[in-house]
Design a protein around this motif. Structure first.
Motif, PDB file in Angstrom:
ATOM      1  N   SER A  83       0.817  -1.224   0.000  1.00 21.08           N
ATOM      2  CA  SER A  83       0.000   0.000   0.000  1.00 21.08           C
ATOM      3  C   SER A  83       0.852   1.275   0.000  1.00 21.08           C
ATOM      4  N   ASP A  84       2.144   1.087   0.170  1.00 23.84           N
ATOM      5  CA  ASP A  84       3.060   2.230   0.220  1.00 23.84           C
ATOM      6  C   ASP A  84       3.425   2.682  -1.201  1.00 23.84           C
ATOM      7  N   PRO A  85       3.164   3.966  -1.547  1.00 19.66           N
ATOM      8  CA  PRO A  85       3.454   4.434  -2.914  1.00 19.66           C
ATOM      9  C   PRO A  85       4.934   4.289  -3.287  1.00 19.66           C
ATOM     10  N   GLU A  86       5.798   4.346  -2.258  1.00 15.23           N
ATOM     11  CA  GLU A  86       7.246   4.243  -2.498  1.00 15.23           C
ATOM     12  C   GLU A  86       7.649   2.910  -3.112  1.00 15.23           C
TER      13      GLU A  86
ATOM     14  N   LEU B  89       6.576   1.238  -5.473  1.00 15.15           N
ATOM     15  CA  LEU B  89       6.641   1.199  -6.940  1.00 15.15           C
ATOM     16  C   LEU B  89       7.943   1.791  -7.467  1.00 15.15           C
ATOM     17  N   GLU B  90       8.550   2.661  -6.633  1.00 19.82           N
ATOM     18  CA  GLU B  90       9.821   3.274  -7.030  1.00 19.82           C
ATOM     19  C   GLU B  90      10.929   2.237  -7.140  1.00 19.82           C
TER      20      GLU B  90
ATOM     21  N   ALA C  73      -5.399   0.447  -1.748  1.00 18.05           N
ATOM     22  CA  ALA C  73      -4.365   1.486  -1.717  1.00 18.05           C
ATOM     23  C   ALA C  73      -3.355   1.242  -2.838  1.00 18.05           C
ATOM     24  N   ALA C  74      -2.963  -0.015  -3.006  1.00 20.07           N
ATOM     25  CA  ALA C  74      -2.000  -0.359  -4.056  1.00 20.07           C
ATOM     26  C   ALA C  74      -2.562  -0.005  -5.425  1.00 20.07           C
TER      27      ALA C  74
ATOM     28  N   ASN D 256      -2.445   3.719  -6.045  1.00 15.72           N
ATOM     29  CA  ASN D 256      -1.070   4.142  -6.359  1.00 15.72           C
ATOM     30  C   ASN D 256      -0.693   3.791  -7.796  1.00 15.72           C
ATOM     31  N   ILE D 257      -1.057   2.589  -8.170  1.00 15.42           N
ATOM     32  CA  ILE D 257      -0.686   2.119  -9.518  1.00 15.42           C
ATOM     33  C   ILE D 257      -1.342   2.972 -10.584  1.00 15.42           C
TER      34      ILE D 257
ATOM     35  N   LYS E 283      -2.112   5.918 -10.429  1.00 12.40           N
ATOM     36  CA  LYS E 283      -1.480   7.246 -10.463  1.00 12.40           C
ATOM     37  C   LYS E 283      -0.112   7.183 -11.135  1.00 12.40           C
ATOM     38  N   LYS E 284       0.632   6.120 -10.851  1.00 15.54           N
ATOM     39  CA  LYS E 284       2.053   6.111 -11.221  1.00 15.54           C
ATOM     40  C   LYS E 284       2.410   5.252 -12.436  1.00 15.54           C
TER      41      LYS E 284
END
Ligand SMILES: [Mn+2]
Length: 483
Positions: A62-65, A67-68, A90-91, A94-95, A97-98
């Motif tokens: 669930s942490d946006p980081e 994906l980095e 949440a995941a 994020n996905i 968005k990114k």
């Protein structure tokens, strides 16, 4: 130990959350040699995965980081499969968005509410694992049922080897019953059982006659055959001897294939397959042909497909997914020219007469065909004639007209892309009298315009000259270019 040089790994698939489902999936993907990458919050699990040579890191999905840490450049799909719906949502957010929206995104939900939310968040596919398993099980059970039916029919036919079978269809048989009988005849043949298809009543409708003739199907009238000469009797598209068929009530029946609900009627037969949920007997028999691996030639496939389509009104009435699956199986095997011919509505005598007149009276001016059919009773015959004449070689536009009471009716067809027939009609016969589409149009002109002529013959001649002249003027063709 979680430091992985992300620039080196460009996975095709990313699995977020590796519970038992995630693990089963990565195993499956690995067997298919797919590049994949796994993120899971449980260090123990990640360790195990690495020992089995998977690329995996510990991380909170669930942490946006997170994906980095992954090179998403080659990604084809992301599977969010943890058992925690909140983390999955949440995941997913994020996905979306990114990561590029082209990447296919599957999310695991726990219930229908989560499912909807995930769809709104942009998941391409949302799965509820117990439902997926249940569906796949139900499909296997259907397979089992179908195999069982197939085996039973094989047993029944094995007992009939070398004998004869009368396949009786209902009175005034339709394409469904006839094609179903034809399929049963094919199955019988594969067991060395010789069979005839017998019917009572008449093969009534034009369409049904066309069906039998076009496909060259052999059927016999019940009264022309002695039923007692056959070793066994099978019923197709009907179930009770004497009810809508010419058998004596109480006749012993070998096998029954039908899709009409029986109600409380008890039937007595050695082999019974009645499926009221199915739209056509042809569907039931198609399933047997498939189950028993019997070759289906073009004629049989065409007949069955037409049978299914007519009995279900093209899948609009009393239909079931099995009708569609049978039809999609038959479609590539069937002869589409014949299906087209069967679908063309039969021609009335009036249409035929008008068509005859239209052919006889045709005049052709460089690609334009004009025909005056004289007095008509049914103006619907004009567009049919205009349509038909468009098939003539070298003709790209047709105009057929006739007179009914005090109106001239004009109908045109064109497959010339340079001609907008709707506009031509308006131009020729006036804004209020004509119009339509570029390739099909019509006009009506009151005979009152020609009322100066007292003699009917002279009137008709005037009408003819005027219609032809106005039309040719509008399309810019000289009357002298007649050929
Ligand atoms: Mn039927």
């Amino acid at each position: 130990m979680n430091v992985i040089d992300k620039s080196k790994i460009k996975p095709l698939y990313l699995v977020l959350g590796s519970g038992s489902l995630g693990f089963a999936l990565v195993k499956e993907l690995k067997e298919r040699d797919k590049e994949l990458f796994i993120v899971d919050k449980d260090p123990q699990k990640v360790e195990t995965l690495r020992e089995e040579a998977y690329d995996a890191i510990v991380g909170d999905i669930s942490d946006p980081e997170v994906l980095e840490k992954i090179n998403t450049k080659n990604l084809a799909a992301i599977m969010i499969l943890s058992s925690d719906p909140l983390a999955n949502k949440a995941a997913l957010a994020n996905i979306r968005k990114k990561v590029s929206p082209d990447v296919y995104c599957v999310a695991r939900a726990s219930d229908a509410i989560n499912m909807q939310e995930m769809e709104t968040l942009g998941a391409d596919l949302v799965i509820i694992p117990p439902k997926v398993v249940a569906k796949s099980l139900a499909r296997s059970l259907e397979r089992a049922e179908s195999m069982l039916r197939g085996n039973k029919l094989v047993q029944w036919f094995n007992g009939l080897r070398g004998k004869t079978l009368a396949i009786v269809v209902h009175n005034n048989p339709d394409p469904d019953s006839i094609s179903g009988a034809l399929a049963l005849q094919e199955i019988a043949k594969s067991f060395d059982v010789v069979s005839d298809i017998l019917y009572g009543g008449e093969i009534g409708h034009q369409e049904n006659k066309a069906f039998v003739n076009l496909l060259g199907i052999d059927l016999f009238k019940m009264e022309d055959r002695d039923i007692s000469n056959y070793d066994k009797i099978a019923l197709v598209d009907c179930a009770v001897p004497g009810a809508n068929n010419k058998l004596q009530p109480g006749t012993h029946i070998g096998a029954v294939f039908d899709h009409h609900p029986l109600g409380d009627t008890h039937i007595d037969a050695e082999f019974i397959d009645i499926r009221p949920n199915v739209g056509a007997s042809a569907t039931i028999l198609t399933k047997y042909l498939q189950e028993l691996n019997i070759d289906i030639d073009q004629k049989l496939a065409t007949a069955l497909l037409y049978g299914i389509r007519t009995d279900t009104l093209d899948f609009k009435r009393n239909t079931d997914s099995s009708d569609l699956s049978a039809a999609s199986f038959l479609y590539p095997l069937s002869e589409h020219d014949i299906l087209d011919q069967l679908e063309r509505p039969s021609m009335s005598t009036e249409t035929l007469d008008v068509l005859g007149e239209a052919i006889l009276n045709r005049r052709v001016y460089s690609g334009y065909l004009i025909s005056n059919v004289g007095t008509i009773r049914d103006r619907d015959t004009l567009p049919q004639a205009a349509d038909y004449l468009l098939n003539l070689e070298g003709i790209s536009t047709t105009l057929v007209f006739g007179i009914s009471e005090d109106t001239i009716f004009i109908s045109g067809r064109s497959n010339d892309i340079r001609v907008n027939l709707g506009d031509v009609m308006k131009k020729s016969f006036g804004e209020g009298s004509g119009g339509g589409h570029a390739n099909a149009a019509a006009a009506q002109v009151s005979l009152g315009l020609f009322s100066v002529a007292k003699d009917r013959q002279i009137l008709l001649k005037l009408v003819d000259e005027s219609v032809v002249k106005r039309f040719l003027n509008a399309v810019g063709v000289e009357e002298s270019s007649k050929n």
